[in-house]
Design a protein around this motif. Sequence first.
Motif, PDB file in Angstrom:
ATOM      1  N   GLY A 111       7.635   3.605  -6.446  1.00 20.36           N
ATOM      2  CA  GLY A 111       6.958   2.429  -5.905  1.00 20.36           C
ATOM      3  C   GLY A 111       7.449   2.111  -4.502  1.00 20.36           C
ATOM      4  O   GLY A 111       6.656   1.793  -3.607  1.00 20.36           O
ATOM      5  N   MET A 112       8.773   2.189  -4.303  1.00 22.16           N
ATOM      6  CA  MET A 112       9.331   1.968  -2.966  1.00 22.16           C
ATOM      7  C   MET A 112       8.825   3.021  -1.994  1.00 22.16           C
ATOM      8  O   MET A 112       8.425   2.713  -0.859  1.00 22.16           O
ATOM      9  N   LEU A 113       8.820   4.274  -2.432  1.00 27.50           N
ATOM     10  CA  LEU A 113       8.329   5.363  -1.580  1.00 27.50           C
ATOM     11  C   LEU A 113       6.869   5.144  -1.197  1.00 27.50           C
ATOM     12  O   LEU A 113       6.485   5.302  -0.033  1.00 27.50           O
ATOM     13  N   ALA A 114       6.058   4.764  -2.181  1.00 25.88           N
ATOM     14  CA  ALA A 114       4.629   4.538  -1.920  1.00 25.88           C
ATOM     15  C   ALA A 114       4.417   3.361  -0.977  1.00 25.88           C
ATOM     16  O   ALA A 114       3.573   3.415  -0.071  1.00 25.88           O
ATOM     17  N   ALA A 115       5.185   2.288  -1.179  1.00 25.56           N
ATOM     18  CA  ALA A 115       5.039   1.101  -0.339  1.00 25.56           C
ATOM     19  C   ALA A 115       5.369   1.414   1.116  1.00 25.56           C
ATOM     20  O   ALA A 115       4.698   0.942   2.043  1.00 25.56           O
ATOM     21  N   ILE A 116       6.380   2.251   1.310  1.00 24.96           N
ATOM     22  CA  ILE A 116       6.805   2.571   2.677  1.00 24.96           C
ATOM     23  C   ILE A 116       5.827   3.540   3.340  1.00 24.96           C
ATOM     24  O   ILE A 116       5.415   3.345   4.485  1.00 24.96           O
ATOM     25  N   LYS A 117       5.416   4.573   2.617  1.00 25.20           N
ATOM     26  CA  LYS A 117       4.633   5.633   3.241  1.00 25.20           C
ATOM     27  C   LYS A 117       3.125   5.386   3.216  1.00 25.20           C
ATOM     28  O   LYS A 117       2.403   5.918   4.062  1.00 25.20           O
ATOM     29  N   TYR A 118       2.639   4.600   2.241  1.00 22.30           N
ATOM     30  CA  TYR A 118       1.194   4.557   2.031  1.00 22.30           C
ATOM     31  C   TYR A 118       0.594   3.147   2.089  1.00 22.30           C
ATOM     32  O   TYR A 118      -0.579   2.982   1.805  1.00 22.30           O
ATOM     33  N   SER A 119       1.389   2.147   2.456  1.00 20.57           N
ATOM     34  CA  SER A 119       0.862   0.781   2.478  1.00 20.57           C
ATOM     35  C   SER A 119      -0.253   0.626   3.506  1.00 20.57           C
ATOM     36  O   SER A 119      -1.309   0.039   3.218  1.00 20.57           O
ATOM     37  N   LYS A 137     -13.758 -10.776   5.221  1.00 24.71           N
ATOM     38  CA  LYS A 137     -12.319 -10.932   5.007  1.00 24.71           C
ATOM     39  C   LYS A 137     -11.615  -9.578   5.134  1.00 24.71           C
ATOM     40  O   LYS A 137     -12.077  -8.581   4.606  1.00 24.71           O
ATOM     41  N   GLN A 138     -10.520  -9.541   5.872  1.00 25.00           N
ATOM     42  CA  GLN A 138      -9.746  -8.315   6.070  1.00 25.00           C
ATOM     43  C   GLN A 138      -8.265  -8.589   5.835  1.00 25.00           C
ATOM     44  O   GLN A 138      -7.759  -9.666   6.168  1.00 25.00           O
ATOM     45  N   PHE A 139      -7.590  -7.606   5.265  1.00 23.49           N
ATOM     46  CA  PHE A 139      -6.146  -7.711   5.074  1.00 23.49           C
ATOM     47  C   PHE A 139      -5.431  -7.281   6.351  1.00 23.49           C
ATOM     48  O   PHE A 139      -5.873  -6.379   7.059  1.00 23.49           O
ATOM     49  N   SER A 140      -4.324  -7.932   6.636  1.00 24.59           N
ATOM     50  CA  SER A 140      -3.547  -7.605   7.838  1.00 24.59           C
ATOM     51  C   SER A 140      -2.741  -6.328   7.607  1.00 24.59           C
ATOM     52  O   SER A 140      -2.125  -6.159   6.556  1.00 24.59           O
ATOM     53  N   LEU A 141      -2.789  -5.466   8.604  1.00 24.02           N
ATOM     54  CA  LEU A 141      -2.018  -4.228   8.525  1.00 24.02           C
ATOM     55  C   LEU A 141      -0.551  -4.483   8.883  1.00 24.02           C
ATOM     56  O   LEU A 141      -0.244  -5.310   9.742  1.00 24.02           O
ATOM     57  N   PHE A 142       0.331  -3.788   8.211  1.00 20.00           N
ATOM     58  CA  PHE A 142       1.746  -3.828   8.579  1.00 20.00           C
ATOM     59  C   PHE A 142       2.338  -2.444   8.334  1.00 20.00           C
ATOM     60  O   PHE A 142       1.855  -1.668   7.512  1.00 20.00           O
ATOM     61  N   THR A 143       3.345  -2.134   9.079  1.00 22.91           N
ATOM     62  CA  THR A 143       3.962  -0.807   8.995  1.00 22.91           C
ATOM     63  C   THR A 143       5.450  -0.950   8.720  1.00 22.91           C
ATOM     64  O   THR A 143       6.141  -1.726   9.389  1.00 22.91           O
ATOM     65  N   ILE A 144       5.924  -0.207   7.735  1.00 18.55           N
ATOM     66  CA  ILE A 144       7.353  -0.129   7.452  1.00 18.55           C
ATOM     67  C   ILE A 144       7.847   1.204   7.990  1.00 18.55           C
ATOM     68  O   ILE A 144       7.305   2.251   7.647  1.00 18.55           O
ATOM     69  N   PHE A 358      -1.295  19.887  -6.641  1.00 26.06           N
ATOM     70  CA  PHE A 358      -1.598  20.030  -5.221  1.00 26.06           C
ATOM     71  C   PHE A 358      -2.223  18.776  -4.628  1.00 26.06           C
ATOM     72  O   PHE A 358      -2.129  18.563  -3.410  1.00 26.06           O
ATOM     73  N   PHE A 359      -2.816  17.935  -5.452  1.00 26.97           N
ATOM     74  CA  PHE A 359      -3.193  16.601  -4.985  1.00 26.97           C
ATOM     75  C   PHE A 359      -1.936  15.825  -4.605  1.00 26.97           C
ATOM     76  O   PHE A 359      -1.871  15.201  -3.541  1.00 26.97           O
ATOM     77  N   ILE A 360      -0.915  15.893  -5.460  1.00 28.35           N
ATOM     78  CA  ILE A 360       0.353  15.205  -5.183  1.00 28.35           C
ATOM     79  C   ILE A 360       1.038  15.810  -3.961  1.00 28.35           C
ATOM     80  O   ILE A 360       1.594  15.084  -3.125  1.00 28.35           O
ATOM     81  N   VAL A 361       0.994  17.143  -3.844  1.00 28.83           N
ATOM     82  CA  VAL A 361       1.575  17.802  -2.662  1.00 28.83           C
ATOM     83  C   VAL A 361       0.879  17.304  -1.392  1.00 28.83           C
ATOM     84  O   VAL A 361       1.533  17.040  -0.373  1.00 28.83           O
ATOM     85  N   GLY A 362      -0.443  17.162  -1.449  1.00 26.95           N
ATOM     86  CA  GLY A 362      -1.174  16.636  -0.305  1.00 26.95           C
ATOM     87  C   GLY A 362      -0.754  15.229   0.040  1.00 26.95           C
ATOM     88  O   GLY A 362      -0.478  14.906   1.204  1.00 26.95           O
ATOM     89  N   VAL A 363      -0.671  14.365  -0.970  1.00 27.85           N
ATOM     90  CA  VAL A 363      -0.238  12.982  -0.754  1.00 27.85           C
ATOM     91  C   VAL A 363       1.197  12.950  -0.244  1.00 27.85           C
ATOM     92  O   VAL A 363       1.555  12.127   0.607  1.00 27.85           O
ATOM     93  N   TRP A 364       2.043  13.851  -0.770  1.00 22.69           N
ATOM     94  CA  TRP A 364       3.436  13.919  -0.336  1.00 22.69           C
ATOM     95  C   TRP A 364       3.532  14.218   1.157  1.00 22.69           C
ATOM     96  O   TRP A 364       4.399  13.693   1.854  1.00 22.69           O
ATOM     97  N   HIS A 365       2.610  15.047   1.676  1.00 20.61           N
ATOM     98  CA  HIS A 365       2.644  15.392   3.091  1.00 20.61           C
ATOM     99  C   HIS A 365       2.228  14.229   3.989  1.00 20.61           C
ATOM    100  O   HIS A 365       2.649  14.175   5.144  1.00 20.61           O
ATOM    101  N   GLY A 366       1.402  13.328   3.483  1.00 25.41           N
ATOM    102  CA  GLY A 366       0.987  12.204   4.311  1.00 25.41           C
ATOM    103  C   GLY A 366      -0.095  11.383   3.650  1.00 25.41           C
ATOM    104  O   GLY A 366      -0.677  11.780   2.642  1.00 25.41           O
ATOM    105  N   SER A 367      -0.377  10.235   4.246  1.00 26.37           N
ATOM    106  CA  SER A 367      -1.300   9.283   3.636  1.00 26.37           C
ATOM    107  C   SER A 367      -2.727   9.409   4.159  1.00 26.37           C
ATOM    108  O   SER A 367      -3.571   8.571   3.848  1.00 26.37           O
ATOM    109  N   GLU A 368      -2.996  10.418   4.971  1.00 23.34           N
ATOM    110  CA  GLU A 368      -4.346  10.590   5.510  1.00 23.34           C
ATOM    111  C   GLU A 368      -5.180  11.498   4.602  1.00 23.34           C
ATOM    112  O   GLU A 368      -4.636  12.325   3.865  1.00 23.34           O
ATOM    113  N   ALA A 369      -6.504  11.340   4.710  1.00 20.83           N
ATOM    114  CA  ALA A 369      -7.417  12.120   3.865  1.00 20.83           C
ATOM    115  C   ALA A 369      -7.248  13.621   4.095  1.00 20.83           C
ATOM    116  O   ALA A 369      -7.384  14.418   3.166  1.00 20.83           O
TER     117      ALA A 369
END
Length: 530
Positions: A111-119, A137-144, A358-369
Motif C-alpha cells: 500500500g505504501m509502495l502504491a501510494a508513493i509510485k501510483y497516486s 469536479k477534479q481531484f488535486s494532483l500531488f506527488t510524493i 507480466f501485468f504486475i511487471v509492467g506496473v512495477w516498471h511505472g505507472s504509465e499505460a
Amino acid sequence: MSFTTTVYFVFLLIGLVFYYLIPKNYRWTVLLVMSYIYYLSYRLKAVVFILFTTITVYLLGIMLERIQNGADAYLAQNKQVLSREEKKSYKNKIKHKKRIYLVIALLLNFGMLAAIKYSSFAISGANYILRAVGTHKQFSLFTIVAPIGISFFTFQAMSYIIDIYQGKYACEKNFFKFALFVSFFPQIMQGPIGRYNRLAPTLFEGNSYSLKNIQFGIQRIGWGIFKKLIMADRAGVFVNAAFADSNQFHGMIRIIGLLMYSVQLYMDFSGGIDIVIGSAQMFGVRMDENFRQPYFSKSIGEFWRRWHITLGTWMKDYIFYPFSLSKWSNKAAKWGKKHLGDHLGKMLPICFANLLIFFIVGVWHGSEARYIVYGLYNGVIIALSNLLSPVYKKGFKVFHINSESRIWKAFQILRTFILINIGWVFDVSVSGMHSAITTLKMFIVNLDFAQVNAQTFAAIGLETRDFVIIGIGCIVVLIVSIIKEMGVNVREALALKPLPVRWAVYYAFFAAIIILSYVTDNSGFMYAAF
C-alpha cells in the motif's frame, strides 16, 4: 553517493578497514551503519519509508512465529485428547489468524509502495473519468518523491514475511540484524532482490578476510564500471536524442536508437549489478546473480529467466505458483480439458498466471499505460508460445526443421532479440503511448534512410569515435558472454593465467576506464528510480 563516484569508493574503503579490524561477532554492525549512511546520503526524509517497512515486517514476522509456536505447543500437549476433526478445525483457525497478519503486512507495505509510485496516475485516471461523464469536479494532483530502491527493499521484505508465514525458516529475533537484511547498502538501489535464508547467513556470520574476495570484488566492480561509463552512458546520449521528440527523427534513426537502448539498458543495469555483487564480495557477502547472458535467449520466456533473474524468481515463487495451483486454476484447467482439449486445458491456468505476472511487471516498471502494455506484450507472446507449442512441433516435422541445429538456434536468438527490441519501444518512449505507437508506425511506413548521415549523428552529440568505442565494447562483452555461456568462470580462468597476462588485462581495463569513460550530467543508474 553513486556507485561510479570517488566518494563511493572512499566510503567502501573505509568500511572495509573497519569491517576487518573489529571482532567477527560485530562485523555485521559495520554493514548496518554503512547501509544507513549510504541511504541517508541520498535523502534524509526517505529513511522514514525503509524504517516503516523494517519495523512492520519485523514485528509481524515475530507475531506469525509466536502464533505458530503456540499452536504447535498446544497440539503437542493435547495430542491424545483432541479428535482428528478438532485438530483440523484448530489448524484452520490458526492458519486463518496467520493469514490476517500476512495480509496486514502486504497491505501496509505494498500500500505504501502504491501510494508513493501510483497516486498521481490514479488521480489523473479518476479526473479523466470525471471529465468523461461531464463532471467539473477534479481531484488535486500531488506527488510524493519516491525514495531510492523502494521497490527492491519492499519486495525483499515481502519475500521474508511470506516465507515466515509458510514456515520455511525461523524469523529473525534481532531487530538490527533484520534492519541490515532490508537495507544492505550495495543492493538497496537496484537489487538483486535477496532471499533471507540465502543472504542472512553471509551477512551476519562475520566473514574472514580473504585476499581473493577483495581481488575478485575489485575485478567485478571494474567490469561494471566498464559497462556503465564506457558504453551505457555513451549509448544513452543517442537514445535520449532519438526519442526526445517524436517528430524530429524518423524510422531508421529510431531503429538505431532502439539498438542503442538495448546496449544502454543492459550495460547500465547489469553493470550496476556487477558493482553491487563486487562490493558485497569484498565483505565476503554472497549475492544472487541477476543476469545470465539474456541476449542469447531463444524465446521471450527464456529471456525473462536470464534477465533480472531475482525479480523473475520472486514473481514465480510468490505469484505464479500460488495462482496456477489455486482452486480457481484447477477448476479452469478441468473446464479447459473438457471443452478445449488436454493441451489447451493444461495451458490455460499457466497462460493466465503469466499474463498476471507480466501485468504486475509492467506496473512495477511505472505507472504509465505504456508500461502496462509493455508487460502484457511480453505476457501475451509467452502465453501464445505455450498454447501453440503443438503447432510448432508439427511444423518442424512438416518442413523438416532440425530444432537442435545451430542455424535454427541462431534464428531463435535473432527472432527473440527483435521481439525484445519491439517491446523496448514502450519502455523507451518517454512521451508516452502516443510516442510509442508513432515509433512503431515509422518502422512500417517511414524508415527515412536519408536521416542516417554524419550531420544527423553530429546533431545527436556523438562523434565517430564514440560509435567505434561502443562497437568494440559490445564485441568485448560478447566475447566474455560467449565464454561464460560455455560454462567458464572468467575470473577464475583469468586467475590461472601467468602474472604478466593477468596484469596486462587489468591494466588494459583500467586504462580504458580512465581514458574512454563518457561522463554526462545525468549518469545515474536507470533502475535507481525503482
